[in-house]
Design a protein around this motif. Sequence first.
Motif, PDB file in Angstrom:
ATOM      1  N   ARG A   1       0.960  -1.080   0.096  1.00 51.69           N
ATOM      2  CA  ARG A   1       0.064  -0.119  -0.041  1.00 51.69           C
ATOM      3  C   ARG A   1       0.722   1.091  -0.165  1.00 51.69           C
ATOM      4  O   ARG A   1       0.844   2.003   0.860  1.00 51.69           O
ATOM      5  CB  ARG A   1      -0.954   0.061   1.280  1.00 51.69           C
ATOM      6  N   GLN A   2       1.577   1.273  -0.911  1.00 53.58           N
ATOM      7  CA  GLN A   2       2.510   2.695  -1.080  1.00 53.58           C
ATOM      8  C   GLN A   2       1.635   3.789  -1.575  1.00 53.58           C
ATOM      9  O   GLN A   2       0.736   3.684  -2.721  1.00 53.58           O
ATOM     10  CB  GLN A   2       3.773   2.354  -2.150  1.00 53.58           C
ATOM     11  N   PHE A   3       1.974   4.828  -0.796  1.00 54.56           N
ATOM     12  CA  PHE A   3       1.115   6.176  -1.438  1.00 54.56           C
ATOM     13  C   PHE A   3       1.950   7.219  -0.888  1.00 54.56           C
ATOM     14  O   PHE A   3       3.148   7.221  -0.207  1.00 54.56           O
ATOM     15  CB  PHE A   3      -0.258   6.191  -0.665  1.00 54.56           C
ATOM     16  N   HIS A   4       1.766   8.434  -1.380  1.00 50.76           N
ATOM     17  CA  HIS A   4       2.520   9.669  -1.212  1.00 50.76           C
ATOM     18  C   HIS A   4       1.533  10.696  -0.482  1.00 50.76           C
ATOM     19  O   HIS A   4       0.399  10.516  -0.793  1.00 50.76           O
ATOM     20  CB  HIS A   4       2.899  10.386  -2.668  1.00 50.76           C
ATOM     21  N   GLN A   5       2.250  11.389   0.247  1.00 48.37           N
ATOM     22  CA  GLN A   5       1.210  12.376   0.979  1.00 48.37           C
ATOM     23  C   GLN A   5       1.860  13.854   1.326  1.00 48.37           C
ATOM     24  O   GLN A   5       3.223  13.724   1.032  1.00 48.37           O
ATOM     25  CB  GLN A   5       0.725  11.933   2.297  1.00 48.37           C
ATOM     26  N   VAL A   6       1.177  14.854   1.086  1.00 46.38           N
ATOM     27  CA  VAL A   6       1.637  16.183   1.717  1.00 46.38           C
ATOM     28  C   VAL A   6       1.151  16.372   2.953  1.00 46.38           C
ATOM     29  O   VAL A   6       0.274  15.998   3.464  1.00 46.38           O
ATOM     30  CB  VAL A   6       0.821  17.221   0.861  1.00 46.38           C
ATOM     31  N   ASP A   7       2.244  16.607   3.791  1.00 42.10           N
ATOM     32  CA  ASP A   7       2.203  16.876   5.352  1.00 42.10           C
ATOM     33  C   ASP A   7       2.309  18.204   5.613  1.00 42.10           C
ATOM     34  O   ASP A   7       3.161  18.995   5.268  1.00 42.10           O
ATOM     35  CB  ASP A   7       3.208  16.073   5.940  1.00 42.10           C
ATOM     36  N   LEU A   8       1.358  18.881   6.451  1.00 37.24           N
ATOM     37  CA  LEU A   8       1.590  20.102   7.108  1.00 37.24           C
ATOM     38  C   LEU A   8       1.468  19.944   8.780  1.00 37.24           C
ATOM     39  O   LEU A   8       0.738  19.503   9.209  1.00 37.24           O
ATOM     40  CB  LEU A   8       0.258  21.034   6.663  1.00 37.24           C
ATOM     41  N   GLU A   9       2.305  20.610   9.275  1.00 41.23           N
ATOM     42  CA  GLU A   9       2.798  20.596  10.593  1.00 41.23           C
ATOM     43  C   GLU A   9       2.873  21.710  11.348  1.00 41.23           C
ATOM     44  O   GLU A   9       3.411  22.718  10.765  1.00 41.23           O
ATOM     45  CB  GLU A   9       3.748  19.647  11.050  1.00 41.23           C
ATOM     46  N   VAL A  10       2.055  21.990  12.484  1.00 37.60           N
ATOM     47  CA  VAL A  10       2.603  23.414  13.350  1.00 37.60           C
ATOM     48  C   VAL A  10       3.018  22.545  14.741  1.00 37.60           C
ATOM     49  O   VAL A  10       2.104  21.971  15.417  1.00 37.60           O
ATOM     50  CB  VAL A  10       1.173  24.213  13.648  1.00 37.60           C
ATOM     51  N   ILE A  11       4.280  22.547  15.202  1.00 37.15           N
ATOM     52  CA  ILE A  11       4.689  22.270  16.317  1.00 37.15           C
ATOM     53  C   ILE A  11       5.441  23.307  17.222  1.00 37.15           C
ATOM     54  O   ILE A  11       5.969  24.041  16.453  1.00 37.15           O
ATOM     55  CB  ILE A  11       5.945  21.095  15.874  1.00 37.15           C
ATOM     56  N   GLY A  12       4.808  23.070  18.586  1.00 39.45           N
ATOM     57  CA  GLY A  12       5.458  24.020  19.513  1.00 39.45           C
ATOM     58  C   GLY A  12       4.393  24.873  20.068  1.00 39.45           C
ATOM     59  O   GLY A  12       4.808  25.649  21.355  1.00 39.45           O
ATOM     60  N   LEU A  13       3.325  24.831  19.461  1.00 40.42           N
ATOM     61  CA  LEU A  13       2.121  25.665  20.232  1.00 40.42           C
ATOM     62  C   LEU A  13       0.549  25.120  19.889  1.00 40.42           C
ATOM     63  O   LEU A  13       0.486  24.128  19.163  1.00 40.42           O
ATOM     64  CB  LEU A  13       1.904  27.116  19.223  1.00 40.42           C
ATOM     65  N   LYS A  14       0.118  25.423  21.055  1.00 36.92           N
ATOM     66  CA  LYS A  14      -1.250  24.880  21.263  1.00 36.92           C
ATOM     67  C   LYS A  14      -2.159  25.884  21.271  1.00 36.92           C
ATOM     68  O   LYS A  14      -2.139  26.700  22.259  1.00 36.92           O
ATOM     69  CB  LYS A  14      -1.233  23.867  22.333  1.00 36.92           C
ATOM     70  N   ASP A  15      -3.067  25.965  20.012  1.00 36.96           N
ATOM     71  CA  ASP A  15      -4.236  27.136  20.394  1.00 36.96           C
ATOM     72  C   ASP A  15      -5.096  26.586  19.056  1.00 36.96           C
ATOM     73  O   ASP A  15      -4.872  26.185  17.997  1.00 36.96           O
ATOM     74  CB  ASP A  15      -3.477  28.290  19.724  1.00 36.96           C
TER      75      ASP A  15
END
Length: 191
Positions: A1-15
Motif C-alpha cells: 500500500r505505497q502512497f505519497h502524501q503532503v504533510d503540514l505541521e505546526v509544532i510547539g504551540l497549542k491554540d
Amino acid sequence: RQFHQVDLEVIGLKDPSLDAQLIHVCMKIFKDLRIDERLTLQLNNIGTAESRKAFLAALKDFFIGKERHLPELDRRRLETNPLRLLDSKEEDTRILLKSAPTLEQFIDEDSAQYHALLLEYLDELHVQYIPNPSLVRGLDYYGQTVFEFWDSSAGAQNAVGGGGRYDGLIELLGGAPTPGVGAALGVERMI
C-alpha cells in the motif's frame, strides 16, 4: 500500500486558532486544485487521553455480552482499539452503537471550550464543516481536534486527507512534551 502524501505541521504551540488555520490552508489547497466542491470537512473533538480512557471503559462495559453480534473485525477492534468501533462500516456494529455511550458524554470542560473556539474560528474563516461524533483517527496519539476531508463521490476509501492535534506524540517518541497539530493529504487520492 505505497502512497505519497503532503504533510503540514505546526509544532510547539497549542491554540485552536492554529488548528483552524491548518484546516483553512488544506481547504485552500483543495480550492486551488479545483476539488473543493467534491469534499466535505468532517470534524470531531476526541478530548484528552483521560476522557477517552473513561469512555473506552464504558464502551467495553456496554459491549459485554454483545460481542457475538459484532462482525469478526469489530470483535478484534473491541479488544485492541475500541475507539475504532466508532468509525466501523459494519451495519450490525452501527446499530449497536446507537445505544452505546458516546464520546461526547466524556469530554472534559477544557476540551469542550477548545472545540467551541475552533468552531468559532472556522466560522470566521468561512470554512464549512460537518460535525461527526463518530470520527476518530486510527492512532492513539491524537487528542482534541480530529478531522478528515471526504470525497462525496468515492466509496469506502473516501478520505482524501486528514489529521488532528497530537500534543503527546513527541513525548511518546522520547522528546520533551511538545504540542503539535498536523494534516496529511493523499497525493494519489487528490489526483
